[in-house]
Design an enzyme around this catalytic site. Structure first.
Site, PDB file in Angstrom:
ATOM      1  N   ASN A   1      80.184  -2.729  15.896  1.00  0.00           N
ATOM      2  CA  ASN A   1      80.576  -3.810  15.009  1.00  0.00           C
ATOM      3  C   ASN A   1      79.864  -5.092  15.416  1.00  0.00           C
ATOM      4  OD1 ASN A   1      82.662  -2.993  13.006  1.00  0.00           O
ATOM      5  ND2 ASN A   1      83.710  -2.245  14.859  1.00  0.00           N
TER       6      ASN A   1
ATOM      7  N   SER B   1      76.142 -17.978  16.289  1.00  0.00           N
ATOM      8  CA  SER B   1      75.036 -18.940  16.275  1.00  0.00           C
ATOM      9  C   SER B   1      75.012 -19.644  17.613  1.00  0.00           C
ATOM     10  CB  SER B   1      75.234 -19.964  15.181  1.00  0.00           C
ATOM     11  OG  SER B   1      76.275 -20.860  15.531  1.00  0.00           O
ATOM     12  N   SER B   2      73.949 -19.740  18.283  1.00  0.00           N
ATOM     13  CA  SER B   2      72.948 -18.758  18.651  1.00  0.00           C
ATOM     14  C   SER B   2      72.412 -19.147  19.997  1.00  0.00           C
ATOM     15  CB  SER B   2      71.770 -18.736  17.641  1.00  0.00           C
ATOM     16  OG  SER B   2      72.215 -18.261  16.371  1.00  0.00           O
TER      17      SER B   2
ATOM     18  N   GLU C   1      66.518 -17.464  14.418  1.00  0.00           N
ATOM     19  CA  GLU C   1      66.385 -16.336  13.486  1.00  0.00           C
ATOM     20  C   GLU C   1      65.575 -16.762  12.267  1.00  0.00           C
ATOM     21  OE1 GLU C   1      69.887 -17.596  13.429  1.00  0.00           O
ATOM     22  OE2 GLU C   1      70.219 -16.881  15.466  1.00  0.00           O
TER      23      GLU C   1
END
Lengths: 159, 159, 159
Positions: free
Chosen positions: A37, A42-43, A99
């Site tokens: 899962n 962030s991050s 990202e």
């Protein structure tokens, strides 16, 4: 969290699927994280974390993960997902994850991640000690997905 | 996580609200999960988990949840949210959750969830032992929301 | 979660950045939460929680957070993010958090949050004992971000 993040592992994958959600599921499986899962974060790479190869994970584990993904139903389109991390000189300080997802090939994505990490360190007044980028691209046949992820792992996540 | 997920419970709800966020909040209340904190996950039923009826939950509990939701401000539109899970023959292996939201009634959504779960098991080389789909639709009066969810529960979440 | 949320702290920030993700990162830093991992939740203040000023947080901490954010690449546009909480008379019951982001200044956003919280309490049959709204706006120079957040904190998150 009482969760104790001691490791981080990056991965990437791409796949086709019968639906966009199946393409995402198949890309997760291709990346080796299809049976856990993901909990989106962030991050930040916590201090003192070991960067490791993606280990075998316990099925169903709840794993905080920074990830980028993109699905497309346009045959012929090339899609890219990328993540990268940078770690500071001082191991007592945190690293940063960036990202990116979009159309196009992985080369441009990798460059963009690098620039984003450089800005993140510049504004923090830190020097990059180590930087790595993980990108994947996928040319869509029917319904495709590209995904790149950095998992934040604790001992109890390991199979 | 040191969190020990031992139960999973599905639910669904729909409602009107004064704003889209209130419609979402009201749909959560209708579904019996309006006073907990949902933490979105993608989308695995851990092995050995008991599927139960939604229990009374501790207010404010942080509950990993796979969910689909949709809000609409178009009077007369019918919106649907659906989730489903499939479990394998081997209880030591994980199950899979799929989500769907969109316009239209729940019949098409239920069929789509079923097909997605079948693909997810086919690609894993597993046989479906048990499959259930939970869907709800809502015809918008002014501002409406439909939502379906599968909560991943630990003992400490129970009221 | 075995996580024991005992405090909640609100904050807000805005910033420019070289990319939308850097603008978001810079707004997080401006808000004092740029070096932790936000885990998005919807959106309950657990009972018996103390509302505190944002403390110094442990780098990399995994912090359940209700937040609103918006980025824009349109020079001259004013963007706003707002969060608010309302707590009930009975401290044994949970409070509610609402979020808003959009174009425009913070005044309209603050009013909207207030109305959403009032509806949330009306439908729960509860009376608001205390309500606070945190909003920030930002006029975009090149690439900007506005963000407002309520963090749900445990002892182990404190630096």
């Amino acid at each position: 969290m009482t969760r104790n993040v001691t490791m981080a592992a990056a991965t990437a994958g791409h796949a086709e699927g019968g639906t966009t959600l199946n393409a995402f599921d198949n890309a997760l499986l291709a990346a080796g994280i299809g049976n856990i899962n993901l909990m989106k974060v962030s991050s930040i790479v916590p201090p003192e974390v070991s960067i490791i190869e993606l280990p075998k994970l316990k099925p169903g584990a709840l794993v905080p993960t920074a990830y980028a993904s993109i699905t497309s139903e346009r045959p012929g389109e090339t899609i890219t997902a990328a993540v990268g991390y940078a770690l500071p000189d001082d191991p007592g300080k945190n690293g940063v994850i960036m990202e990116f997802h979009g159309s196009g090939t992985r080369v441009a994505a990798e460059e963009k991640i690098q620039q984003m990490l450089e800005e993140a360190f510049r504004v923090r007044g830190e020097v990059i000690h180590e930087m790595r980028v993980f990108a994947v691209d996928h040319t869509v046949e029917r319904i495709g997905c590209a995904l790149a992820a950095i998992t934040l792992l604790a001992e109890e996540d390991l199979a």
